[in-house]
Write a protein that holds these residues in place. Structure first.
Motif, short mmCIF file in Angstrom:
data_model
loop_
_atom_site.label_atom_id
_atom_site.label_comp_id
_atom_site.label_asym_id
_atom_site.label_seq_id
_atom_site.Cartn_x
_atom_site.Cartn_y
_atom_site.Cartn_z
N LEU A 42 -48.45 -98.74 12.70
CA LEU A 42 -47.03 -98.88 12.30
C LEU A 42 -46.58 -97.65 11.58
O LEU A 42 -47.56 -96.85 11.60
CB LEU A 42 -47.09 -99.99 11.17
CG LEU A 42 -47.92 -101.20 11.82
CD1 LEU A 42 -47.91 -102.33 10.63
CD2 LEU A 42 -47.18 -102.05 13.02
N VAL A 53 -45.21 -100.66 16.85
CA VAL A 53 -44.22 -101.45 16.46
C VAL A 53 -43.24 -100.41 15.83
O VAL A 53 -43.65 -99.52 14.94
CB VAL A 53 -44.42 -102.66 15.39
CG1 VAL A 53 -43.37 -103.22 14.81
CG2 VAL A 53 -45.31 -103.73 16.23
N ASP A 79 -40.11 -102.72 11.86
CA ASP A 79 -40.67 -104.26 11.18
C ASP A 79 -40.16 -104.30 9.71
O ASP A 79 -40.08 -105.24 9.18
CB ASP A 79 -42.09 -104.15 11.22
CG ASP A 79 -42.92 -103.06 10.74
OD1 ASP A 79 -42.70 -102.04 11.24
OD2 ASP A 79 -43.57 -103.24 9.55
N ALA A 105 -41.44 -103.57 19.88
CA ALA A 105 -43.01 -103.85 19.83
C ALA A 105 -43.50 -103.70 21.35
O ALA A 105 -42.99 -104.24 22.30
CB ALA A 105 -43.36 -105.36 19.04
N LEU A 126 -46.25 -112.16 17.92
CA LEU A 126 -44.80 -111.92 17.12
C LEU A 126 -43.81 -113.27 17.01
O LEU A 126 -43.73 -114.01 17.99
CB LEU A 126 -44.03 -110.84 17.57
CG LEU A 126 -44.91 -109.52 17.26
CD1 LEU A 126 -44.12 -108.61 18.37
CD2 LEU A 126 -44.97 -109.24 16.02
N TYR A 167 -40.49 -113.31 15.35
CA TYR A 167 -39.44 -112.43 14.64
C TYR A 167 -38.21 -113.41 14.53
O TYR A 167 -37.77 -114.02 15.48
CB TYR A 167 -39.32 -111.31 15.72
CG TYR A 167 -38.32 -110.20 14.93
CD1 TYR A 167 -38.80 -109.47 13.71
CD2 TYR A 167 -37.16 -109.99 15.56
CE1 TYR A 167 -38.01 -108.49 13.07
CE2 TYR A 167 -36.37 -109.08 14.94
CZ TYR A 167 -36.69 -108.19 14.08
OH TYR A 167 -36.04 -107.37 12.96
#
Length: 624
Positions: free
Chosen positions: A67, A303, A306, A595, A602, A604
């Motif tokens: 990340l 990703v 986020d 992602a 996930l 989201y």
């Protein structure tokens, strides 16, 4: 022995002579079949001292997630946090958790709770067998310690205080251990936001008494509790004891922080397998969103978006590359956070009597007509069209659009449409004057101020540039200055040395979750920051009348349990904010995250501040 590579030299030349965003546009224009540019851009990444591909090689046998974020953490101590994102998203849990899709409060460290009929007593039952990352038991003692000795401690300036301060007297819930697994909270009056204050990922994270208790009984040479300097970013991260899905393994300032799976974490899946699934997380610090984009497109990030939604111009670019790049772009609707511009309204002085704000500028900033003129002079629709590509939401409220308490303009909420003539009329009516298109105040001082935001966030940098241009049309000179995020926070939350700044604030369903921003005593109440625990003394601080009214409404809203009446209180609160303009709301993001398809699990949406709110459930697969 290294061999010369012509594409490396091309990449180096490009990186030194052109902005990264230019290179991205060129590649998009000519197509990725242009081998020269494609290889050059791909090889920009190795120029950084942080090379995550090395980690992929070394950890090939491990499940890991890579990340990024724009800046380093400013603390490893939960009580000192005042930035987002932060390490506590990975490392700590609360008594309860807020579901990032439904908004419902769910069990976490507490497996259940009961609320008395008079709503003044809440009893939490902890899960049996909870442990800290050092293997020590996590019990009711830690819960009482966190709420009573840390959050309610007047000597500790945590931004969690306002979330559980009750009534005009700012009383705290009184925690009491009933047994090792049971904690009772007694409230002086009904307090509607209490359960959400106990909920992760942004609520009050339980802290280890067996490690930190001693730091609350000793003081350093500065006269402050040792606790305040405990677990700073100079601490060996392995020594920080946590209760969340991950513990910290290593930290290299300016490069990366590596998290490793906490072997004592309590969650298990339906089959009884321990969570989290992902063994290791590499959190890179990349101070430029264009560079983050390059690394994501080259496959070096798993990703992107986020913690802060993707820049809108990235959305169309990445959407076209989904199949080829083996990733997916998620659209979660309007994001719950807010973005605003605010002026320094602080009338106080430091201990030596020096004003925090230039008295000349303070007279401008504290003039409501001046703030209203600024609001009318900023073309927010243009910001949405040009910078957000029409995907943003023009803001008029301090409450998130997902909240049932959100008030629309047609419901009596004052708005400030783009109108330069109206802006000039307001300024002239307030005693300002024009000389050769330059705005002067009544004493003849040219109107000029500095606007700050966090560097590396290209959306905010673009908005700042437009605000500078917009305000020049009404004769105001803006010195736009992007700063490192932690430097910006120190100025707004510490030294108070600033004129105006633009920043975002996380949101959600519960209006009281922003109490530390809106209550006049709040640690994030930057536009008129009161002295905070542990800070040098200040003199002459006083709240404005509208701040006192906001305080009253926040208390009334938290006290009210009838939903219809509660909506009315928060409607009044939104009207007071918009009529007095302590902040000028701009344009909000759409929740956009990309992602890789190798990231599974996930969930989201635009509701939670963090797109990976269920990180313990994520899995990494191989291949397409």
């Amino acid at each position: 022995m290294k061999r010369w590579n012509w594409t490396w030299d091309v990449g180096l030349w490009l990186s030194r002579n052109f902005d990264v965003s230019q290179i991205v546009r060129w590649i998009d224009a000519v197509g990725q079949r242009s081998l020269l540019l494609f290889l050059a851009i791909a090889l920009l990444v190795p120029l950084s001292s942080c090379q995550p591909t090395l980690y992929k090689t070394k950890a090939a046998a491990q499940s890991q997630l890579i990340l990024s974020t724009l800046s380093d953490p400013n603390t490893f101590n939960f009580a000192n946090k005042n930035t987002f994102p932060n390490i506590f998203l990975f490392t700590y849990e609360c008594l309860t958790n807020e579901n990032g899709v439904t908004g419902e409060i769910e069990p976490a460290l507490a497996e259940s709770w009961q609320v008395s009929k008079d709503n003044k007593r809440v009893v939490f039952k902890l899960r049996p067998g909870l442990k800290w990352s050092d293997g020590q038991p996590l019990t009711a003692d830690d819960v009482v310690f966190t709420y009573q000795d840390i959050v309610a401690n007047p000597a500790i300036p945590t931004d969690a205080k306002e979330s559980i301060q009750i009534g005009e007297n700012k009383a705290y819930p009184q925690p009491r251990k009933l047994d090792d697994l049971t904690v009772e909270f007694t409230l002086p009056e009904p307090f509607a936001p209490f359960l959400r204050a106990t909920a992760g990922p942004d609520g009050i994270a339980i802290q280890p008494k067996h490690i930190l208790a001693e730091t609350l009984t000793t003081k350093g040479s500065d006269g402050n509790l040792t606790f305040l300097s405990t677990w700073g970013t100079n601490t060996d991260p392995k020594k920080v004891v946590v209760n969340g899905p991950y513990l910290m393994e290593s930290y290299v300032a300016g490069q990366r922080l590596v998290f490793r799976r906490n072997p004592y974490y309590w969650r298990k899946d339906a089959q009884g397998n321990p969570l989290p699934y992902v063994e290791r997380i590499i959190w890179q610090f990349i101070e430029n969103t264009d560079t983050q984009l390059l690394r994501f497109r080259s496959g070096e990030l798993d990703v992107m978006g986020d913690a802060r939604p993707l820049r809108p111009e990235y959305y169309s670019l990445l959407k076209r590359e989904e199949a080829r790049g083996n990733f997916q772009v998620y659209n979660g609707g309007p994001w719950s956070g807010v973005l605003y511009l605010t002026f320094n309204l602080n009338k106080a002085t430091n201990k030596d009597g020096k004003p925090f704000v230039d008295p000349i500028k303070l007279r401008w900033f504290s003039n409501l007509s001046f703030r209203q003129a600024i609001a009318h002079a900023i073309d927010r629709q243009k910001i949405n069209t040009n910078i957000f590509r029409g995907l943003g939401i023009v803001l008029n409220s301090p409450i998130s659009v997902q909240s049932p308490y959100f008030l629309k303009p047609e419901q009596g909420l004052k708005t400030y449409d783009y109108n330069l003539e109206k802006a000039k009329q307001l300024l002239l009516g307030a005693g300002f004057q024009y000389k050769q298109n330059q705005l002067l105040d009544a004493e003849g001082h040219p109107v000029r101020f500095t606007l700050m935001t966090n560097s590396g966030n290209k959306v905010r940098e673009a908005i700042g540039a437009q605000v500078k241009e917009d305000l020049s049309k009404i004769g105001i000179q803006v010195d736009f200055t992007p700063l490192n995020f932690n430097v910006l926070v120190e100025k707004t939350s510490g030294s108070r040395e600033w004129d105006a700044h633009m920043i975002g604030f996380t949101g959600g369903i519960e209006p009281h979750s922003a109490a530390n921003l809106w209550l006049s005593s709040g640690a994030s109440h930057s536009f008129n920051l009161k002295q905070q625990p542990g800070q040098p003394p200040i003199q002459g601080w006083q709240p404005y009348k509208f701040e006192q009214e906001i305080d009253r409404l926040m208390v009334a809203g938290a006290r009210e349990l009838d939903e219809a009446k509660r909506r009315q209180v928060y409607a009044d609160y939104q009207r007071v904010v918009q009529e007095n303009l302590p902040v000028i709301f701009l344009v909000n993001d759409r929740a956009l995250m990309a992602a890789r398809n190798t990231v599974q699990g996930l969930r989201y949406s635009g509701l939670p501040s963090w797109g990976l709110w269920n990180i313990q459930d994520l899995k990494m697969t191989t291949g397409k």
